[in-house]
Each structure stands twice: as structure tokens, then as C-alpha cells.
Design a protein around this motif. Structure first.
Motif, mmCIF file in Angstrom:
data_model
loop_
_atom_site.group_PDB
_atom_site.id
_atom_site.type_symbol
_atom_site.label_atom_id
_atom_site.label_comp_id
_atom_site.label_asym_id
_atom_site.label_seq_id
_atom_site.Cartn_x
_atom_site.Cartn_y
_atom_site.Cartn_z
ATOM 1 N N GLY A 19 0.807 -1.214 0.000
ATOM 2 C CA GLY A 19 0.000 0.000 0.000
ATOM 3 C C GLY A 19 0.844 1.268 0.000
ATOM 4 N N ASN A 20 2.029 1.192 0.606
ATOM 5 C CA ASN A 20 2.902 2.370 0.644
ATOM 6 C C ASN A 20 3.570 2.644 -0.700
ATOM 7 O OD1 ASN A 20 2.736 3.370 3.354
ATOM 8 N ND2 ASN A 20 3.679 1.435 3.973
ATOM 9 N N ALA A 21 3.564 1.646 -1.578
ATOM 10 C CA ALA A 21 4.155 1.849 -2.903
ATOM 11 C C ALA A 21 3.095 2.280 -3.922
ATOM 12 C CB ALA A 21 4.848 0.569 -3.366
ATOM 13 N N MET A 22 1.860 2.495 -3.444
ATOM 14 C CA MET A 22 0.761 2.873 -4.365
ATOM 15 C C MET A 22 0.412 4.342 -4.233
ATOM 16 S SD MET A 22 -2.055 -0.010 -3.385
ATOM 17 C CE MET A 22 -1.611 -1.709 -3.225
ATOM 18 N N THR A 23 1.328 5.124 -3.652
ATOM 19 C CA THR A 23 0.920 6.456 -3.225
ATOM 20 C C THR A 23 0.496 7.396 -4.355
ATOM 21 O OG1 THR A 23 3.269 6.785 -3.035
ATOM 22 C CG2 THR A 23 2.047 6.570 -0.979
ATOM 23 N N SER A 24 1.206 7.368 -5.501
ATOM 24 C CA SER A 24 0.789 8.315 -6.551
ATOM 25 C C SER A 24 0.150 7.575 -7.716
ATOM 26 C CB SER A 24 1.992 9.118 -7.055
ATOM 27 O OG SER A 24 2.740 8.331 -7.951
ATOM 28 N N PRO A 25 -0.767 8.235 -8.426
ATOM 29 C CA PRO A 25 -1.391 7.590 -9.596
ATOM 30 C C PRO A 25 -0.346 7.208 -10.646
ATOM 31 C CG PRO A 25 -2.495 9.672 -9.055
ATOM 32 C CD PRO A 25 -1.314 9.572 -8.148
ATOM 33 N N GLU A 26 0.733 8.000 -10.743
ATOM 34 C CA GLU A 26 1.775 7.704 -11.742
ATOM 35 C C GLU A 26 2.494 6.396 -11.394
ATOM 36 O OE1 GLU A 26 1.680 10.764 -10.175
ATOM 37 O OE2 GLU A 26 0.613 11.715 -11.838
ATOM 38 N N LEU A 27 2.809 6.241 -10.095
ATOM 39 C CA LEU A 27 3.495 5.010 -9.661
ATOM 40 C C LEU A 27 2.623 3.798 -9.922
ATOM 41 C CD1 LEU A 27 5.210 5.791 -6.229
ATOM 42 C CD2 LEU A 27 6.315 5.188 -8.377
ATOM 43 N N LYS A 28 1.333 3.957 -9.606
ATOM 44 C CA LYS A 28 0.389 2.856 -9.785
ATOM 45 C C LYS A 28 0.279 2.483 -11.266
ATOM 46 C CE LYS A 28 -2.990 3.810 -6.839
ATOM 47 N NZ LYS A 28 -4.349 4.141 -6.368
ATOM 48 N N ALA A 29 0.161 3.506 -12.112
ATOM 49 C CA ALA A 29 0.041 3.240 -13.552
ATOM 50 C C ALA A 29 1.309 2.576 -14.062
ATOM 51 C CB ALA A 29 -0.229 4.545 -14.297
ATOM 52 N N GLY A 30 2.458 3.048 -13.586
ATOM 53 C CA GLY A 30 3.751 2.474 -14.001
ATOM 54 C C GLY A 30 3.858 1.017 -13.586
ATOM 55 N N PHE A 31 3.419 0.715 -12.366
ATOM 56 C CA PHE A 31 3.473 -0.662 -11.872
ATOM 57 C C PHE A 31 2.613 -1.570 -12.759
ATOM 58 C CE2 PHE A 31 1.411 -4.041 -9.479
ATOM 59 C CZ PHE A 31 2.507 -4.754 -9.031
ATOM 60 N N ILE B 294 13.487 -7.509 -1.579
ATOM 61 C CA ILE B 294 12.699 -6.416 -1.001
ATOM 62 C C ILE B 294 13.218 -5.132 -1.640
ATOM 63 C CG2 ILE B 294 12.185 -5.162 1.138
ATOM 64 C CD1 ILE B 294 12.599 -7.933 2.564
ATOM 65 N N THR B 295 12.330 -4.417 -2.309
ATOM 66 C CA THR B 295 12.742 -3.343 -3.214
ATOM 67 C C THR B 295 11.928 -2.080 -2.989
ATOM 68 O OG1 THR B 295 13.282 -4.969 -4.880
ATOM 69 C CG2 THR B 295 12.860 -2.790 -5.697
ATOM 70 N N ASP B 296 12.530 -0.947 -3.290
ATOM 71 C CA ASP B 296 11.870 0.344 -3.127
ATOM 72 C C ASP B 296 10.848 0.587 -4.245
ATOM 73 O OD1 ASP B 296 11.099 2.899 -2.579
ATOM 74 O OD2 ASP B 296 13.136 3.628 -2.204
ATOM 75 N N GLY B 297 9.587 0.419 -3.899
ATOM 76 C CA GLY B 297 8.520 0.580 -4.892
ATOM 77 C C GLY B 297 8.206 2.034 -5.203
ATOM 78 N N ARG B 298 8.893 2.967 -4.525
ATOM 79 C CA ARG B 298 8.654 4.383 -4.846
ATOM 80 C C ARG B 298 9.439 4.816 -6.080
ATOM 81 N NH1 ARG B 298 10.558 6.496 0.813
ATOM 82 N NH2 ARG B 298 12.233 5.164 0.022
ATOM 83 N N VAL B 299 10.346 3.955 -6.529
ATOM 84 C CA VAL B 299 11.105 4.238 -7.751
ATOM 85 C C VAL B 299 10.190 3.930 -8.939
ATOM 86 C CG1 VAL B 299 13.104 3.502 -9.120
ATOM 87 C CG2 VAL B 299 13.264 3.589 -6.613
ATOM 88 N N PRO B 300 10.029 4.905 -9.866
ATOM 89 C CA PRO B 300 9.150 4.610 -11.007
ATOM 90 C C PRO B 300 9.610 3.359 -11.761
ATOM 91 C CG PRO B 300 9.742 6.935 -10.960
ATOM 92 C CD PRO B 300 10.559 6.268 -9.903
ATOM 93 N N HIS B 301 8.670 2.514 -12.123
ATOM 94 C CA HIS B 301 8.937 1.255 -12.841
ATOM 95 C C HIS B 301 9.915 0.347 -12.090
ATOM 96 C CE1 HIS B 301 6.567 2.444 -16.288
ATOM 97 N NE2 HIS B 301 7.152 3.626 -16.230
ATOM 98 N N ALA B 302 9.793 0.358 -10.747
ATOM 99 C CA ALA B 302 10.686 -0.483 -9.920
ATOM 100 C C ALA B 302 10.601 -1.955 -10.325
ATOM 101 C CB ALA B 302 10.314 -0.333 -8.451
#
Ligand code: X2W
Length: 320
Positions: free
Chosen positions: A65-77, A295-303
Motif C-alpha cells: 500500500g505504501n508503494a501505491m501512493t501516486s497515480p503515476e506510480l500505480k500506472a507504471g506498476f 525487497i525493493t523500493d517501490g517508490r522508484v518509477p517502474h521499480a
């Protein structure tokens, strides 16, 4: 025959046809991919090798849930999941939604607290968690993967007894309420969907077993992902979160951990809170035969894409 516009006149029938056109892009905005990076061949080879090694294999991705913070990150994922599917990699997504549950609990005025990384879950709390996880969070992820060109189906752990749970007994004695420990995973359901080219998107609400089959359990999403990866004997388990990886007491990243390191790091409180279930269940997945857990930093775009195809892990890895 006579051709007028888009209609082809043949004898007495008229049928529609399309005139083949060559797509043209203005030279100023269109650059061939291989003109862009100087090291194009290296990049292409790295990606091809990584994709080739995983084609036809299963990876399990925990999307926190903490890696879903922005719509851009979510779309990228979601775009990354679709891309991996196109490369023939079988992807299972297990999502969390802790912050999203927190805000709904706040809205409806229900209090909750965490013990050892687990939310103490009264029946009321589980009801809210189920509504948030299986409702808005799950459907948003599965539909965004589909709009990115992938194929995904959202499932709750209660669907077709996907995550069969017993009540988690806490070793320190306090009652966690209806928090589930996953005993069985319906791997057939997941494998059937994967065989059909579909990515199962799983929300971590489990079902009881036997007489308890109508009971809903709140399962920590790291636990659900680790158990699913282990039972599927996945090639990889990836945990996307909001931290660079496992940090030592000086807050420096520990890039590699072996399964034997974990207990002492928890005992001396280097690993605390929400990192405990992540690391513990990543470890048990590796012990069950998962090729490697990261275990990886999901705040990085396209992690996700970077982690899987980028030629090496950026966070903390264990087991391969
Ligand atoms: C979690 C389930 C969601 C979750 C909770 O209620 O928050 C338990 O702790 P994240 O975003 O991965 O933290 N359940 C028992 O794990 O979400």
C-alpha cells in the motif's frame, strides 16, 4: 473492378476494404529506439537475457500500500506487469493497502493498532479491511493492468478458498483477533489462471477452514505473498515497499541476507515492525524452494521492470 474511396466494387457485391497506409511520424519527434542510448546493444542484451531466463516461469510480486501512493506510480506498476506478461513471464500480484485501510477506519471511526507488524483485527476491522482491499484497491489494480494491455483478474483470498487460514496465535500472548495464518493455498486456481495467460491479482483476505469456512481473516499482505510464492515454488518473490530494502542500525542498506541471518537481526531489533513479516515470509518462501526473494523500493518509477529485467537487484535479496 471499380474502386471508389473505401469501397471495392466486384461484380454485384460491394465490400469494404482499407487502403494500406504506412504510418508516418514527424522526423522531429520520432527517434528510433536504437538511436537513443549509446549502449543500446548492452541494454537489449541484458533485457533479453533476463526475460529469457524467466519466460514461462512464475514470479510473485507483493505490491504494498505504501508503494501505491501516486497515480503515476500505480500506472507504471500496472504497465510493468503487462510488459512482463507480454514477455511470457507468469505474474501473480498480491497487493496490500494498509494506508488505504487506515484512512477508511478513520472515516468510519474504528480504531486499530499494530503488534509485531500485524493489525489487531476485530470483526469490525476485518469488515473494513475486506471492503477496502477486495473492493477498491483490488479492482483498481486489475483493471489498470488490463488497460495497460495485460490480462488480469482480481481475486479475494476467499474466492475458491484461495487462502485458507487459521487464527494466528501470537507468540507474545496478546490476541490479534481475526488475523489469519495461511495454512493452504489453492495453487490449482492460480496455475489454471496463469496457464490461461491471466495474472491473478490477490487481495489478502483469507477464509477459515472446515466449520470456520464462513469466517473472514485479515492476512498481512507480505505473509500472503510469501506463502503464495512458496507454495507455487515461484522463480522469484518481490516485495515492493516504501524503503530501499532492509537497513542496518546505521540505516545503511544490506544488499544480501542469508536465511540464517534473519532470526538474530530480529532478536537484536535491527529488523522491526512491518519489516518482520516481510523478511520472515521472504525467508520461508526461499526455504520452500523460491529461486530468490527481493525487497525493493517501490517508490522508484517502474521499480518492478527495473528489478526483473534490469540486470540485478537494487534492494535486499536472498537466495539467488
Ligand atoms: C494488513 C493487510 C494489508 C497489508 C492490514 O490490515 O493492514 C494485517 O496486518 P500493506 O500495504 O502491505 O501493509 N493485515 C493483519 O498488509 O497492507
Amino acid at each position: 473492378f471499380l474502386s471508389i474511396g473505401g469501397l471495392l466494387w466486384v461484380g454485384t457485391t460491394i465490400s469494404a476494404f482499407t487502403i494500406p497506409t504506412i504510418p508516418s511520424r514527424p522526423a522531429t519527434t520520432f527517434t528510433r529506439l536504437y538511436d537513443t542510448p549509446e549502449n543500446f546493444a548492452d541494454v537489449a542484451t541484458t533485457i533479453a537475457d533476463a526475460a529469457g531466463a524467466l519466460a514461462g516461469k512464475t514470479i510473485v510480486v507483493k505490491y504494498g500500500g505504501n508503494a501505491m501512493t501516486s497515480p503515476e506510480l500505480k500506472a507504471g506498476f500496472c504497465q510493468d506487469v503487462a510488459t512482463l506478461q507480454k514477455l511470457g513471464i507468469r505474474v501473480v500480484v498480491v497487493h496490500g493497502g494498509g494506508p488505504q485501510i487506515n484512512s477508511m477506519l478513520e472515516k468510519v471511526g474504528v480504531e486499530s493498532r499494530f503488534e509485531g507488524g500485524m493489525r489487531v483485527s476485530s470483526k469490525e476491522v476485518v469488515e473494513v479491511a475486506e471492503m477496502v482491499l477486495c473492493g477498491s484497491v483490488n479492482k483498481e489494480i486489475s483493471s489498470t493492468i488490463c488497460s495497460a494491455g495485460g490480462k488480469a483478474i482480481g481475486l479475494s483470498g476467499r474466492d475458491d478458498s484461495l487462502l485458507q487460514c487459521v487464527k494466528k496465535i501470537n507468540k507474545d500472548g496478546y490476541d490479534l483477533g481475526n488475523v489469519g495464518e495461511v495454512e493452504f493455498v489453492n495453487t490449482k486456481l492460480l496455475n489454471d489462471l496463469l496457464d490461461m495467460g491471466i495474472c491473478p491479482v490477490v487481495s489478502p483476505i483469507g477464509t477459515g477452514i472446515g466449520e470456520e469456512k464462513d469466517v473472514a481473516y485479515n492476512v498481512n499482505a507480505d505473509v500472503a505473498a510469501g506463502r503464495i510464492a512458496g507454495e507455487l515454488r515461484a522463480a522469484r518473490a518481490l516485495f515492493l515497499t516504501d524503503i530501499a530494502g532492509v537497513l542496518d542500525k546505521e540505516m545503511k542498506l544490506m544488499p544480501n541476507l542469508s536465511c540464517d541471518d534473519i532470526d538474530s537481526l530480529i532478536d537484536d531489533e535491527t529488523i522491526t515492525g512491518g519489516m518482520i513479516p516481510k523478511v520472515s515470509y521472504a525467508t520461508s518462501a526461499v526455504k520452500l524452494g523460491v529461486g530468490g526473494a527481493f525487497i525493493t523500493d517501490g517508490r522508484v518509477p517502474h521499480a518492478l521492470l527495473k528489478e526483473v529485467l534490469g540486470g540485478g537487484a537494487s534492494g535486499t535479496g536472498s537466495g539467488g
